[in-house]
Design an enzyme around this catalytic site. Sequence first.
Site, PDB file in Angstrom:
ATOM      1  N   LYS A 105       1.152  -1.137  -0.393  1.00 40.11           N
ATOM      2  CA  LYS A 105      -0.019   0.404  -0.231  1.00 40.11           C
ATOM      3  C   LYS A 105       1.140   1.448  -0.060  1.00 40.11           C
ATOM      4  O   LYS A 105       0.371   2.479  -0.520  1.00 40.11           O
ATOM      5  CB  LYS A 105      -0.927  -0.008   1.021  1.00 40.11           C
ATOM      6  N   ASP A 201      -1.073   4.805   8.025  1.00 38.01           N
ATOM      7  CA  ASP A 201      -1.524   3.987   7.078  1.00 38.01           C
ATOM      8  C   ASP A 201      -2.195   3.718   6.294  1.00 38.01           C
ATOM      9  O   ASP A 201      -2.802   3.424   5.329  1.00 38.01           O
ATOM     10  CB  ASP A 201      -0.835   2.459   7.606  1.00 38.01           C
ATOM     11  N   LYS A 205      -4.140   3.634   2.689  1.00 38.86           N
ATOM     12  CA  LYS A 205      -4.878   3.231   2.380  1.00 38.86           C
ATOM     13  C   LYS A 205      -5.827   3.245   1.287  1.00 38.86           C
ATOM     14  O   LYS A 205      -7.023   3.503   0.133  1.00 38.86           O
ATOM     15  CB  LYS A 205      -5.560   2.027   2.995  1.00 38.86           C
TER      16      LYS A 205
HETATM   17  N1  HSE Z   1      -0.247  -2.054   9.609  1.00 39.04           N
HETATM   18  C1  HSE Z   1      -1.809  -2.192  10.036  1.00 39.04           C
HETATM   19  C2  HSE Z   1      -2.890  -2.215  10.703  1.00 39.04           C
HETATM   20  C3  HSE Z   1      -1.735  -3.540   8.611  1.00 39.04           C
HETATM   21  O1  HSE Z   1      -2.561  -2.417  12.247  1.00 39.04           O
HETATM   22  O2  HSE Z   1      -3.741  -2.878  10.202  1.00 39.04           O
HETATM   23  C4  HSE Z   1      -1.463  -3.365   7.529  1.00 39.04           C
HETATM   24  O3  HSE Z   1      -1.564  -2.179   7.040  1.00 39.04           O
END
Ligand code: HSE
Length: 436
Positions: A105, A201, A205
């Site tokens: 991602k 993160d 996404k």
């Molecule tokens: N580290 C991410 C989470 C999962 O805690 O959802 C991988 O994208």
Amino acid sequence: MRVINFGIIGFGTVGSGVVKLFLENQDEIARRLGFKLRLKKIADKLMKSKEGVYVPIDMITSDAYEIINDPEIDIVVELVGGKTFAKQFIIDAFKNKKHVVTANKALLSEFGNEIFTEADKANCYIGFEASVGGVIPVIKTIKESLAGDKIESIYGIMNGTCNYILTKMSEEKKDFYEILLDAQKKGYAEADPTLDIDGIDAAHKLAILTSLAFGTNVNFSNIHCEGIRDITNLDMEFAADFDYTIKLLGIAKDNGDKIQAKVHPTLIPKDHPLASVRLEYNAIFIKGVGCGSILLYGKGAGMMPTASAVLGDIIDCARHIHTNSIKTISNRGYLESNMQNKQIEFIDDIVSKFYIRLMVVDKPGVLASISGILGEKNISIESVVQKGRAQNGEGVPLVIFTHDTREKELREALNKIGGMDYCLAKPVFFRIEDKI
Ligand code: HSE
């Protein structure tokens, strides 16, 4: 019978899961496909799986280019992560006319425009279902199932670590750092949790979903991104008193010429389906003109859920190779030449309702001063509550809910309030989404 070969670069957790699932389900996969799909090679510096998945030793190499340059291999599965080697592997695979499946991602959100252009030039497939929401089939839902619809907005709980921490904070009434430490001990949170807890993160996404939903290139650095470090139990309790739950949401909206794309803690109604998503689960709520509301829910990470999504893409790609229909695919669901460059609205210009929490001296005239400052900025108050009475000169929390307000005015007003001598701590505010 034609054999379609794939190779995997990266025999870590997800790579091992893909191999395990493929070996377990080989017969069923062959029954689905009617042609042979074969795992030919795995590349990993360690030359073994750290998850104890065994394959014949001659199937493993330490050199990724034994896969990328193998004329028999049709599909390169990139599972090394990161943005340097992984990017080079993918670009070189396209140069060799090989199709790619990846879960990366960070790479796709920051270098997606370049990678999708290269795939298009080479007439290659790139599958990336596992890059958003793990096993949740959100990429295919947006690209394929909703291809005839008009998506209006997306609200996603897309980081399991944050959702786990927020759930525990709210249910166990412990503070953020206590829960984080516990989550790290149990292996739910990374030793360096920055990417997760600061919302990065989730923003990766969101960037991917935004580009698919609205057919636009997305400049990742323009996505406003806030994490969960500043959420307190006090705010969770006040939010709950007003029938709200605080979740870290990725939000994308189509506003015509411009789009919204932002990640931040958000108050949502306690009875909204997203509010009931607990612990490490992910969920993506999509609203469209034809489809109405859709909620996709499942595990957003983990060895086997992620492997399931990766293997699904490998099979999808193999089917297209088998039927010679790769050219009919638009990897992002739009012809690359038709992708637009819509501007992401600056956070200061976005209008929403706000929750404000102040710590103030408990004396006459304070509320009048605060409402005066809000009034100067044309900010209309929906409700105000003072929680308790101050003891021994301490402050009292004052909670204010606003009507729709432009964020710039809200910030200016809070800066002024924060500078008043009756205001004992930096004002706290969260955005509210109550019409989702
Ligand atoms: N580290 C991410 C989470 C999962 O805690 O959802 C991988 O994208």
